[in-house]
Write a protein that holds these residues in place. Structure first.
Motif, PDB file in Angstrom:
ATOM      1  N   THR A 129       0.854  -1.189   0.000  1.00 22.76           N
ATOM      2  CA  THR A 129       0.000   0.000   0.000  1.00 22.76           C
ATOM      3  C   THR A 129       0.889   1.239   0.000  1.00 22.76           C
ATOM      4  OG1 THR A 129      -1.870   1.076   1.130  1.00 22.76           O
ATOM      5  CG2 THR A 129      -0.157   0.141   2.522  1.00 22.76           C
ATOM      6  N   ALA A 130       0.302   2.411   0.123  1.00 20.84           N
ATOM      7  CA  ALA A 130       1.067   3.649   0.119  1.00 20.84           C
ATOM      8  C   ALA A 130       1.997   3.710   1.330  1.00 20.84           C
ATOM      9  CB  ALA A 130       0.124   4.843   0.126  1.00 20.84           C
TER      10      ALA A 130
ATOM     11  N   ALA B 122       5.893  16.328  -2.599  1.00 20.50           N
ATOM     12  CA  ALA B 122       5.615  15.847  -3.960  1.00 20.50           C
ATOM     13  C   ALA B 122       4.857  14.531  -3.982  1.00 20.50           C
ATOM     14  CB  ALA B 122       6.924  15.693  -4.733  1.00 20.50           C
ATOM     15  N   SER B 123       5.016  13.692  -2.938  1.00 24.97           N
ATOM     16  CA  SER B 123       4.480  12.337  -2.968  1.00 24.97           C
ATOM     17  C   SER B 123       5.021  11.638  -4.209  1.00 24.97           C
ATOM     18  CB  SER B 123       2.951  12.356  -2.931  1.00 24.97           C
ATOM     19  OG  SER B 123       2.437  11.052  -2.795  1.00 24.97           O
TER      20      SER B 123
ATOM     21  N   LEU C 253     -11.141  18.865  -2.742  1.00 28.51           N
ATOM     22  CA  LEU C 253     -11.864  17.828  -3.466  1.00 28.51           C
ATOM     23  C   LEU C 253     -10.970  16.893  -4.265  1.00 28.51           C
ATOM     24  CD1 LEU C 253     -14.363  19.729  -2.888  1.00 28.51           C
ATOM     25  CD2 LEU C 253     -15.285  18.880  -5.033  1.00 28.51           C
ATOM     26  N   ALA C 254      -9.840  17.400  -4.773  1.00 31.86           N
ATOM     27  CA  ALA C 254      -9.038  16.598  -5.692  1.00 31.86           C
ATOM     28  C   ALA C 254      -7.561  16.886  -5.510  1.00 31.86           C
ATOM     29  CB  ALA C 254      -9.462  16.867  -7.134  1.00 31.86           C
ATOM     30  N   ASN C 255      -6.747  15.886  -5.852  1.00 35.35           N
ATOM     31  CA  ASN C 255      -5.300  15.979  -5.758  1.00 35.35           C
ATOM     32  C   ASN C 255      -4.725  15.400  -7.056  1.00 35.35           C
ATOM     33  OD1 ASN C 255      -2.692  16.215  -4.843  1.00 35.35           O
ATOM     34  ND2 ASN C 255      -2.896  14.749  -3.168  1.00 35.35           N
ATOM     35  N   GLY C 256      -4.045  16.244  -7.843  1.00 33.16           N
ATOM     36  CA  GLY C 256      -3.554  15.817  -9.149  1.00 33.16           C
ATOM     37  C   GLY C 256      -2.050  15.945  -9.267  1.00 33.16           C
ATOM     38  N   TYR C 257      -1.448  15.041 -10.080  1.00 31.23           N
ATOM     39  CA  TYR C 257       0.003  15.033 -10.289  1.00 31.23           C
ATOM     40  C   TYR C 257       0.338  14.950 -11.776  1.00 31.23           C
ATOM     41  CZ  TYR C 257       0.230  13.142  -5.442  1.00 31.23           C
ATOM     42  OH  TYR C 257       0.095  12.909  -4.095  1.00 31.23           O
ATOM     43  N   TYR C 258       1.467  15.574 -12.144  1.00 27.32           N
ATOM     44  CA  TYR C 258       2.165  15.134 -13.355  1.00 27.32           C
ATOM     45  C   TYR C 258       3.058  14.018 -12.850  1.00 27.32           C
ATOM     46  CZ  TYR C 258       4.733  15.003 -17.716  1.00 27.32           C
ATOM     47  OH  TYR C 258       5.284  14.584 -18.904  1.00 27.32           O
ATOM     48  N   GLU C 259       2.778  12.797 -13.276  1.00 31.12           N
ATOM     49  CA  GLU C 259       3.268  11.611 -12.597  1.00 31.12           C
ATOM     50  C   GLU C 259       4.771  11.376 -12.760  1.00 31.12           C
ATOM     51  OE1 GLU C 259       1.393  10.115 -10.565  1.00 31.12           O
ATOM     52  OE2 GLU C 259      -0.607  10.757 -11.186  1.00 31.12           O
ATOM     53  N   LEU C 260       5.385  11.009 -11.652  1.00 34.63           N
ATOM     54  CA  LEU C 260       6.780  10.591 -11.653  1.00 34.63           C
ATOM     55  C   LEU C 260       6.882   9.233 -12.352  1.00 34.63           C
ATOM     56  CD1 LEU C 260       9.712  11.000 -10.518  1.00 34.63           C
ATOM     57  CD2 LEU C 260       8.954   9.683  -8.516  1.00 34.63           C
TER      58      LEU C 260
ATOM     59  N   ARG D 118      12.096   7.422  -2.829  1.00 37.46           N
ATOM     60  CA  ARG D 118      11.024   8.044  -2.050  1.00 37.46           C
ATOM     61  C   ARG D 118      10.347   7.039  -1.126  1.00 37.46           C
ATOM     62  NH1 ARG D 118       7.995  12.416  -6.107  1.00 37.46           N
ATOM     63  NH2 ARG D 118       9.922  13.314  -6.969  1.00 37.46           N
ATOM     64  N   PHE D 119      10.174   5.795  -1.593  1.00 38.96           N
ATOM     65  CA  PHE D 119       9.592   4.770  -0.724  1.00 38.96           C
ATOM     66  C   PHE D 119      10.482   4.536   0.497  1.00 38.96           C
ATOM     67  CE2 PHE D 119       7.387   2.680  -4.600  1.00 38.96           C
ATOM     68  CZ  PHE D 119       6.340   3.570  -4.501  1.00 38.96           C
TER      69      PHE D 119
END
Length: 331
Positions: A48-49, A224-225, A251-258, A267-268
């Protein structure tokens, strides 16, 4: 009268159930018209996260009669399996699903909640914001959504630069403005406290009786997550990430994905190191997700949107219980 007989009824009205069904139909029609495929991925996973701010719900699962059980996680987001589908060549996809986060119960939170998540290969973060704007205009009301940088939000509401202020001054400001009396915190915790208490209530407030949503974007790299980090026009390194606010509600959380597999691993590990320091459970890294990254995740942008909160806005509901059939206290 038994306690059970007192809470058997739904907390929302039957009309609210109908409104939710209508909302889901509108969402599905929106994506169908854009040829975005609806997918379904598992709620249970061996990983999981790793984010220390999230606490997962666990379940012991046996895969066969007489077989020993092992721990699984109810997902905090369908992000990892959806990205595995992207790596497999799915193209643009979306999902409506239940999501689980332990320890989150309030007038705006329920440990089990509904999420809409979608990914657009080839989209920039700005294009994804436009996509979100079109969805909000479809299911709520036609709007133009204001875009405000994280840096300018702090400048406007608190007259500080969140990227420049020193740690001591930040801590003093946060404690003075929020009456925080707890132990000393990390820099990001003070920034989040100021954002939550002093800035968020102003974000997306109605204007002249009309919806006035706002995107907050370009967060600190430390927040950044799994978003990409880049240098913005001001020469500052920022996370390519946005959050959508309406009436002070995120309401929302958006990324330009890594997409870099090695950076994900780093990062993990950083997350699990932080977990160890905070005496939190270590999270096994999702090796299937990392294997998909090795094959190659296409350049894309993705966003997760809370459907219960969207319905709260749509129906002017005061609490999340007003839009749920059975919140956790009635489950």
């Amino acid at each position: 009268m038994s306690i059970g007989s007192m809470i058997w009824q739904p907390s929302c009205t039957i009309n609210m159930l109908k409104s939710r069904a209508e909302l889901y139909s509108q969402i599905r029609a929106f994506f169908c018209a854009r040829q975005v495929i609806e997918v379904e991925t598992p709620l249970l996973s061996v990983s999981t996260a790793t984010d220390p701010q999230l606490e997962s719900v666990t379940a012991n699962l046996s895969t066969g009669f007489g077989q020993p059980s092992q721990p699984y996680f109810l997902h905090t987001s369908p992000e990892f399996p959806m990205k595995r589908l992207l790596a497999a060549g799915s193209g643009a996809i979306y999902q409506i699903c239940k999501t689980f986060r332990n320890g989150e119960s309030s007038p705006r939170h329920n440990p089990e909640f509904s999420m809409l998540e979608w990914y657009r290969p080839g989209f920039s973060l700005q294009q994804l914001m436009t996509d979100v704007t079109e969805l909000i205009s479809t299911v709520l009301a036609p709007v133009e959504i204001t875009r405000l940088s994280y840096q300018n939000a702090f400048r406007h509401y608190l007259e500080i630069d969140p990227f420049d202020i020193d740690d001591i001054s930040l801590a003093k400001l946060a404690t003075s403005l929020t009456d925080y009396q707890g132990p000393e915190m990390a820099r990001d915790d003070y920034l989040n406290l100021l954002l939550c208490v002093c800035i968020e209530p102003h974000l997306g407030a109605d204007k002249d009786g009309q919806l006035n949503p706002i995107f907050l974007y370009d967060y600190p790299p430390s927040q950044a997550s799994l978003a990409n980090v880049y240098q913005n026009e001001g020469g500052i390194k920022v996370a390519q990430r946005f959050e959508l606010y309406i009436r002070g509600l995120e309401l929302a959380n958006g990324y330009y994905e890594l997409t870099d597999e090695a950076e994900h691993r780093r990062r993990f590990k950083e997350d699990n190191d932080a977990r160890e320091e905070q005496s939190l459970p270590m999270i096994p890294v999702d090796q299937n997700f990392l294997a998909a990254l090795e094959v190659g995740l296409p350049n894309c942008s993705g966003v997760a949107l809370g459907l219960d909160r969207l319905l709260m806005v749509k129906e002017n509901a005061k609490t999340i219980a007003d839009v749920l059939a059975f919140p956790i206290d009635r489950a």
